[in-house]
Design a protein around this motif. Sequence first.
Motif, PDB file in Angstrom:
ATOM      1  N   THR A 344       0.828  -1.202   0.000  1.00 12.88           N
ATOM      2  CA  THR A 344       0.000   0.000   0.000  1.00 12.88           C
ATOM      3  C   THR A 344       0.865   1.255   0.000  1.00 12.88           C
ATOM      4  N   VAL A 345       2.030   1.183   0.640  1.00 14.25           N
ATOM      5  CA  VAL A 345       2.987   2.296   0.557  1.00 14.25           C
ATOM      6  C   VAL A 345       3.420   2.497  -0.891  1.00 14.25           C
ATOM      7  N   TYR A 346       3.640   1.403  -1.606  1.00 13.94           N
ATOM      8  CA  TYR A 346       4.064   1.503  -3.004  1.00 13.94           C
ATOM      9  C   TYR A 346       2.975   2.114  -3.888  1.00 13.94           C
ATOM     10  N   THR A 347       1.715   1.732  -3.655  1.00 14.45           N
ATOM     11  CA  THR A 347       0.619   2.243  -4.487  1.00 14.45           C
ATOM     12  C   THR A 347       0.213   3.663  -4.135  1.00 14.45           C
ATOM     13  N   MET A 405      10.835  -1.723  -5.226  1.00 10.17           N
ATOM     14  CA  MET A 405       9.971  -0.997  -6.154  1.00 10.17           C
ATOM     15  C   MET A 405       9.711   0.435  -5.689  1.00 10.17           C
ATOM     16  N   VAL A 406      10.006   0.705  -4.421  1.00  6.46           N
ATOM     17  CA  VAL A 406       9.784   2.034  -3.867  1.00  6.46           C
ATOM     18  C   VAL A 406      11.072   2.851  -3.846  1.00  6.46           C
ATOM     19  N   VAL A 407      12.217   2.182  -3.747  1.00 11.06           N
ATOM     20  CA  VAL A 407      13.464   2.870  -3.444  1.00 11.06           C
ATOM     21  C   VAL A 407      13.885   3.829  -4.553  1.00 11.06           C
ATOM     22  N   GLU A 408      13.547   3.545  -5.805  1.00 12.08           N
ATOM     23  CA  GLU A 408      13.976   4.418  -6.900  1.00 12.08           C
ATOM     24  C   GLU A 408      13.362   5.810  -6.768  1.00 12.08           C
ATOM     25  N   ARG A 409      12.045   5.858  -6.595  1.00  7.68           N
ATOM     26  CA  ARG A 409      11.393   7.169  -6.490  1.00  7.68           C
ATOM     27  C   ARG A 409      11.737   7.865  -5.174  1.00  7.68           C
ATOM     28  N   GLU A 410      11.975   7.079  -4.116  1.00  9.08           N
ATOM     29  CA  GLU A 410      12.346   7.705  -2.849  1.00  9.08           C
ATOM     30  C   GLU A 410      13.750   8.282  -2.907  1.00  9.08           C
ATOM     31  N   ARG A 411      14.622   7.700  -3.698  1.00  9.81           N
ATOM     32  CA  ARG A 411      15.952   8.289  -3.883  1.00  9.81           C
ATOM     33  C   ARG A 411      15.861   9.604  -4.636  1.00  9.81           C
ATOM     34  N   ALA A 491       7.390  13.918 -11.375  1.00  9.33           N
ATOM     35  CA  ALA A 491       7.057  12.882 -12.361  1.00  9.33           C
ATOM     36  C   ALA A 491       7.008  11.497 -11.727  1.00  9.33           C
ATOM     37  N   ALA A 492       7.851  11.239 -10.715  1.00 10.65           N
ATOM     38  CA  ALA A 492       7.882   9.909 -10.097  1.00 10.65           C
ATOM     39  C   ALA A 492       6.626   9.629  -9.293  1.00 10.65           C
ATOM     40  N   PHE A 493       6.023  10.650  -8.681  1.00  8.55           N
ATOM     41  CA  PHE A 493       4.847  10.453  -7.839  1.00  8.55           C
ATOM     42  C   PHE A 493       3.554  10.816  -8.559  1.00  8.55           C
ATOM     43  N   ARG A 494       3.621  10.997  -9.865  1.00  7.01           N
ATOM     44  CA  ARG A 494       2.418  11.411 -10.576  1.00  7.01           C
ATOM     45  C   ARG A 494       1.376  10.290 -10.596  1.00  7.01           C
ATOM     46  N   SER A 495       1.772   9.053 -10.890  1.00 11.19           N
ATOM     47  CA  SER A 495       0.820   7.941 -10.981  1.00 11.19           C
ATOM     48  C   SER A 495       1.561   6.642 -10.761  1.00 11.19           C
ATOM     49  N   VAL A 496       0.793   5.644 -10.302  1.00 10.23           N
ATOM     50  CA  VAL A 496       1.318   4.291 -10.109  1.00 10.23           C
ATOM     51  C   VAL A 496       0.376   3.345 -10.830  1.00 10.23           C
TER      52      VAL A 496
END
Length: 502
Positions: A344-347, A405-411, A491-496
């Motif tokens: 759910t954190v990822y989505t 799957m989360v670490v890329e956008r969090e970086r 752009a990374a947090f725009r949509s999943v």
Amino acid sequence: MSPSYTAVAARKTLHRPDAPPAPEPAKTQKVSWTPGVRGYVQRAFDADSATIGVGPVEMQRRLKAVITQAAEAGQLQTIDWTTYPLPQNLIKAEREALALSSAQNARIANLNASTSYLSSGANIPERSVKRKNEDLETTDAEEDAITPPWKKHNTNKGSMEDRMTGKSKKQDKKQKKNEAFRATGLGTNAAVLEKRKQRFGYVSPEPSPHPSSRNDSPERTGSLVGTCQTVEKSYFRLNAPPAPETVRPLPVLEKALNHIRSKWKNEHNYNYACDQLKSMRQDLTVQHIQNELTVKVYESHARIALEMKDLGEYNQCQTQLRALYKLSIPGRSEEFTAYRILYTVYTCNRTDMNDLLADLTLGDKQKPAVQHALRVRSALASGNYHKFFRLYLDAPFMGAYLLDMVVERERIAAMASICKAYKPDVTLRFIAQELAFFGDVDVPDPDAGLRQCLEFLCQHGGEPFVERKEDGEIRFHTGKAIAVFEAQRAAAFRSVDIKGQI
């Protein structure tokens, strides 16, 4: 001749004439309160005397009025203040009396209105009393003419026995119809069901020649029992109810699960494992089997799909496991509850996260894996990227696959924060350590970690801001890269987009 003015004596000094003396103010006699009055005031302000609906301002106003009225009447010494009602009680009694008086006035007004209407005699139909007398009885036609049309359907013209027993003509017709239906021989439930089966072409199944193969366990609620003895069976989407010879029973499914697990460890063929596990899930579903084997099948499929980053199959298994755990079927609920929080954190679905947190019990929150997932959620919600990457390196079970799957956008988000906080530049080693490019913080691998960090910066538009100094140290100009990483974060947090999300 008289002058045209009035003579006035001229003032020779600036001193004003003395004004008349002002009346002396009346001396007010100081009122001394008796011990009884003091006790009464103390009881009025006591917290135990507070009354719902009576505020302190209203109570003080009434208390002042009571004491002032008693002082003006000279009754401070004569009133028994120990039994005198408190201001709260007086206000409450007045409200009740006022409500009762209002209700009585409303009744009297309604009664007066009714009396005046009746006395005016305006269009009041006269209703004669109908007596049981032969001379006064009316015919059916006359009665139909007198009875209003909206009351004719309620008129019961049956006999006295029918009216006493509650029967009507409609019930008599229904009873006669049922008797005629029974006379045809189709009145029984079995006959009706048999006729319906013949009409729809249904053929009753013959009893199974192997009664021992039927599973009568409490988790079975369906009637289909498979007879297929093949361990491996490919998955096919069903368009009609399956035949028993194409469905594997419970003992064969247990052998099939062990076979798939061993083959996955040896060959690591995901297409084969996914196809076989989906076939097992289908056989369990059509037989309505919900037991420990069902949980093991879904858990195994979820782990394999998570390892291969197939979020569609993983999420379907996770949804079914949540329903099976609610049935109190034993399984690895701690592990998959933590997975669900990280998923759910990822989505980035806040609604699902709120529902998930509300479903967690106090016992769930005490489990280590769930606590780790909750700390990850808290770190990301507060923007604490340093804490998140420390938790990323210490994920229990297979949580690291979800965090990958989360670490890329969090970086990217962390780089946007670092560019704002550290100016004008920082070392590449500092960025690599903060963004967890070193697998082991205590014993870092400079070459591998720095190369991965540099590749990450170049992939996201940070190559122009990397500079190698004369001493060989690589530095990153954070002040110049703010706009680049802010755009990357947006752009990374725009949509999943997730295939197969339920």
